[in-house]
Scaffold this motif. Sequence first.
Motif, PDB file in Angstrom:
ATOM      1  N   SER A  96      47.917  34.491  35.233  1.00 15.68           N
ATOM      2  CA  SER A  96      47.336  34.420  36.570  1.00 15.68           C
ATOM      3  C   SER A  96      46.760  35.780  36.938  1.00 15.68           C
ATOM      4  O   SER A  96      47.146  36.815  36.364  1.00 15.68           O
ATOM      5  N   PRO A  97      45.823  35.827  37.889  1.00 15.26           N
ATOM      6  CA  PRO A  97      45.258  37.111  38.315  1.00 15.26           C
ATOM      7  C   PRO A  97      46.320  38.095  38.803  1.00 15.26           C
ATOM      8  O   PRO A  97      46.186  39.302  38.581  1.00 15.26           O
ATOM      9  N   ALA A  98      47.380  37.592  39.444  1.00 18.34           N
ATOM     10  CA  ALA A  98      48.429  38.479  39.940  1.00 18.34           C
ATOM     11  C   ALA A  98      49.117  39.229  38.806  1.00 18.34           C
ATOM     12  O   ALA A  98      49.657  40.323  38.996  1.00 18.34           O
ATOM     13  N   HIS A  99      49.103  38.651  37.594  1.00 17.24           N
ATOM     14  CA  HIS A  99      49.736  39.279  36.436  1.00 17.24           C
ATOM     15  C   HIS A  99      48.711  39.853  35.471  1.00 17.24           C
ATOM     16  O   HIS A  99      49.035  40.194  34.325  1.00 17.24           O
ATOM     17  N   GLY A 119      43.310  18.080  24.706  1.00 18.39           N
ATOM     18  CA  GLY A 119      41.998  17.597  24.295  1.00 18.39           C
ATOM     19  C   GLY A 119      40.994  17.386  25.391  1.00 18.39           C
ATOM     20  O   GLY A 119      39.784  17.402  25.144  1.00 18.39           O
ATOM     21  N   ASP A 120      41.438  17.173  26.646  1.00 17.82           N
ATOM     22  CA  ASP A 120      40.474  16.878  27.711  1.00 17.82           C
ATOM     23  C   ASP A 120      40.892  17.393  29.091  1.00 17.82           C
ATOM     24  O   ASP A 120      40.274  17.053  30.096  1.00 17.82           O
ATOM     25  N   GLN A 121      41.926  18.227  29.143  1.00 17.76           N
ATOM     26  CA  GLN A 121      42.401  18.740  30.430  1.00 17.76           C
ATOM     27  C   GLN A 121      42.026  20.221  30.563  1.00 17.76           C
ATOM     28  O   GLN A 121      42.645  21.089  29.934  1.00 17.76           O
ATOM     29  N   TYR A 122      41.000  20.475  31.375  1.00 15.18           N
ATOM     30  CA  TYR A 122      40.509  21.835  31.577  1.00 15.18           C
ATOM     31  C   TYR A 122      41.043  22.377  32.901  1.00 15.18           C
ATOM     32  O   TYR A 122      41.014  21.691  33.922  1.00 15.18           O
ATOM     33  N   GLU A 123      41.503  23.616  32.874  1.00 12.34           N
ATOM     34  CA  GLU A 123      42.017  24.237  34.091  1.00 12.34           C
ATOM     35  C   GLU A 123      41.600  25.699  34.153  1.00 12.34           C
ATOM     36  O   GLU A 123      41.488  26.374  33.118  1.00 12.34           O
ATOM     37  N   ALA A 124      41.365  26.167  35.391  1.00 14.76           N
ATOM     38  CA  ALA A 124      41.193  27.589  35.648  1.00 14.76           C
ATOM     39  C   ALA A 124      42.532  28.116  36.136  1.00 14.76           C
ATOM     40  O   ALA A 124      43.115  27.576  37.085  1.00 14.76           O
ATOM     41  N   LEU A 125      43.050  29.154  35.493  1.00 18.05           N
ATOM     42  CA  LEU A 125      44.390  29.646  35.804  1.00 18.05           C
ATOM     43  C   LEU A 125      44.314  30.700  36.908  1.00 18.05           C
ATOM     44  O   LEU A 125      44.542  31.884  36.701  1.00 18.05           O
ATOM     45  N   VAL A 164      39.555  37.202  30.168  1.00 13.92           N
ATOM     46  CA  VAL A 164      39.798  38.644  30.077  1.00 13.92           C
ATOM     47  C   VAL A 164      41.163  38.933  30.689  1.00 13.92           C
ATOM     48  O   VAL A 164      41.699  38.131  31.472  1.00 13.92           O
ATOM     49  N   ALA A 165      41.727  40.116  30.327  1.00 17.76           N
ATOM     50  CA  ALA A 165      43.033  40.514  30.851  1.00 17.76           C
ATOM     51  C   ALA A 165      43.087  42.037  30.967  1.00 17.76           C
ATOM     52  O   ALA A 165      42.331  42.756  30.286  1.00 17.76           O
ATOM     53  N   ARG A 166      43.968  42.516  31.821  1.00 18.26           N
ATOM     54  CA  ARG A 166      44.172  43.962  31.924  1.00 18.26           C
ATOM     55  C   ARG A 166      44.738  44.494  30.612  1.00 18.26           C
ATOM     56  O   ARG A 166      45.607  43.856  29.987  1.00 18.26           O
ATOM     57  N   GLU A 167      44.296  45.649  30.212  1.00 19.55           N
ATOM     58  CA  GLU A 167      44.787  46.240  28.975  1.00 19.55           C
ATOM     59  C   GLU A 167      46.276  46.567  29.060  1.00 19.55           C
ATOM     60  O   GLU A 167      46.985  46.548  28.045  1.00 19.55           O
ATOM     61  N   CYS A 192      37.899  39.749  43.044  1.00 21.94           N
ATOM     62  CA  CYS A 192      38.956  40.386  42.249  1.00 21.94           C
ATOM     63  C   CYS A 192      38.928  41.910  42.474  1.00 21.94           C
ATOM     64  O   CYS A 192      37.879  42.495  42.731  1.00 21.94           O
ATOM     65  N   CYS A 193      40.083  42.520  42.368  1.00 24.88           N
ATOM     66  CA  CYS A 193      40.200  43.970  42.498  1.00 24.88           C
ATOM     67  C   CYS A 193      40.693  44.531  41.167  1.00 24.88           C
ATOM     68  O   CYS A 193      41.874  44.424  40.832  1.00 24.88           O
ATOM     69  N   PHE A 194      39.776  45.107  40.385  1.00 23.67           N
ATOM     70  CA  PHE A 194      40.121  45.633  39.067  1.00 23.67           C
ATOM     71  C   PHE A 194      40.464  47.120  39.190  1.00 23.67           C
ATOM     72  O   PHE A 194      39.662  47.916  39.691  1.00 23.67           O
ATOM     73  N   THR A 195      41.658  47.479  38.732  1.00 24.51           N
ATOM     74  CA  THR A 195      42.092  48.879  38.779  1.00 24.51           C
ATOM     75  C   THR A 195      42.429  49.410  37.390  1.00 24.51           C
ATOM     76  O   THR A 195      42.831  50.564  37.251  1.00 24.51           O
TER      77      THR A 195
END
Length: 427
Positions: free
Chosen positions: A331-334, A344-350, A317-320, A394-397
């Motif tokens: 990233s959450p900051a952005h 093919g096999d490298q999973y990451e949480a950004l 998900v992302a801010r509108e 997280c702080c959603f505004t």
Amino acid sequence: MAASASASCLLSEDHFLCSICLDVFTDPVSTPCGHNFCHNCIALKSCLDCLTSYCQTHLEPHRTVSGLKRHQLINPVENLEDRMCRKHDKPLELFCKPDQTCICLLCTVLDHKNHDVVPLKEERKGLKVELKRTEAEIQQMIQERQLKIQEIQQSVELSMNAADREQQKKQAQDFINGLELEICELENRRSEVDQLSGSEDHLQVLQRLPSIRASPSMKTWTEDQLREDMKKVFEAELRRVQQFSVEVTLDPDSAHRELVLSEDRKQVRHGDGRKKLLDKPQRFSVYCNVFGEQRFSSGRSYFEVQVKDKTKWTVGVARESIDRKGTIPLSPAHGFWTIWLRNGDQYEALDEADVHLRLTSSPQKVGVFVDYEEGVVSFYDADSADLIYSFIGCCFTDRLRPFFSPCLSDGGRNSAPLVITPIVHIK
């Protein structure tokens, strides 16, 4: 100390007795002629064994005996029996593997013919390697159980409300207690290995090591019950989040010009080239991204995306209000809460720092859950019910929207679409 004990195994009982007082040496000394007495027993100026004359300044400490402790000299025969063959009165220098016992050279000829016999020093060296390997295996088992406890506790904390959390705590507590008991047992075994590592008693190590290594019940728990109980915990969690499923469709006005959307707006893939579309303000222009039409500004929401047969993708998900024209880090900051697959096999949480994800299997369908008030975004393997990753605190505004990127097709290697699928509830 070990060197003195080794030397003592070549001596007879007479070597420890003073020929004057006929008792075990006290403060032993050697005369120039090579005989030995207690220091206080020498009152004459000649050796009582050979009558050689000498003076007090000629006396030297008994080199063989002076390094031994008093309690070792009191029972010299008992001390020697630990390292001498009781049958042949020869040093125990060999080890018989079939019989698992220390033997002397004469034993190999008389009692251990055709047996696999090796030098005792060589066997001790191999045993020390085995002890180190055992200690490393035990440490790994401890860490695995500690990690499982953390995973369960994290799953409990991510429950939607206090009532759900208490219900799941009761379900998970017995499992956690069992893991903690196993950790305690493993800690005791590791302590026992530490003790054996410093032991000079070869036979003691051989007798106790198998019982330390053997753990059939623990292996059964780890491979069967552990997996089954963990599955129940995570399935219960996924069932709860699936209750908040929402209908999601793709927003064509936000889609990059190289993306192809299906007519029902449930699928998106990378096309062969740019389409002649208006460059609207809401359209992504740099990367192959697309928004979902839905907005999340309160409550809880859940949707699932099929990622089957793809080598690259990004989902979350992302801010509108994010900038859709620039090259902004995910990233959450952005304003992005996403995970991705690369190569093919490298999973990451950004997250603020990218987190490498060690998954037991490649997810075919990813579930995305948002709790707006609690500030949580969680990702699940919708087939196995495993929790993949959670952004918490997280702080959603701003309003949030589903975010997708099928990435470039890479000459057909990554041509499969991302598909927003109906929710198949876990039973």
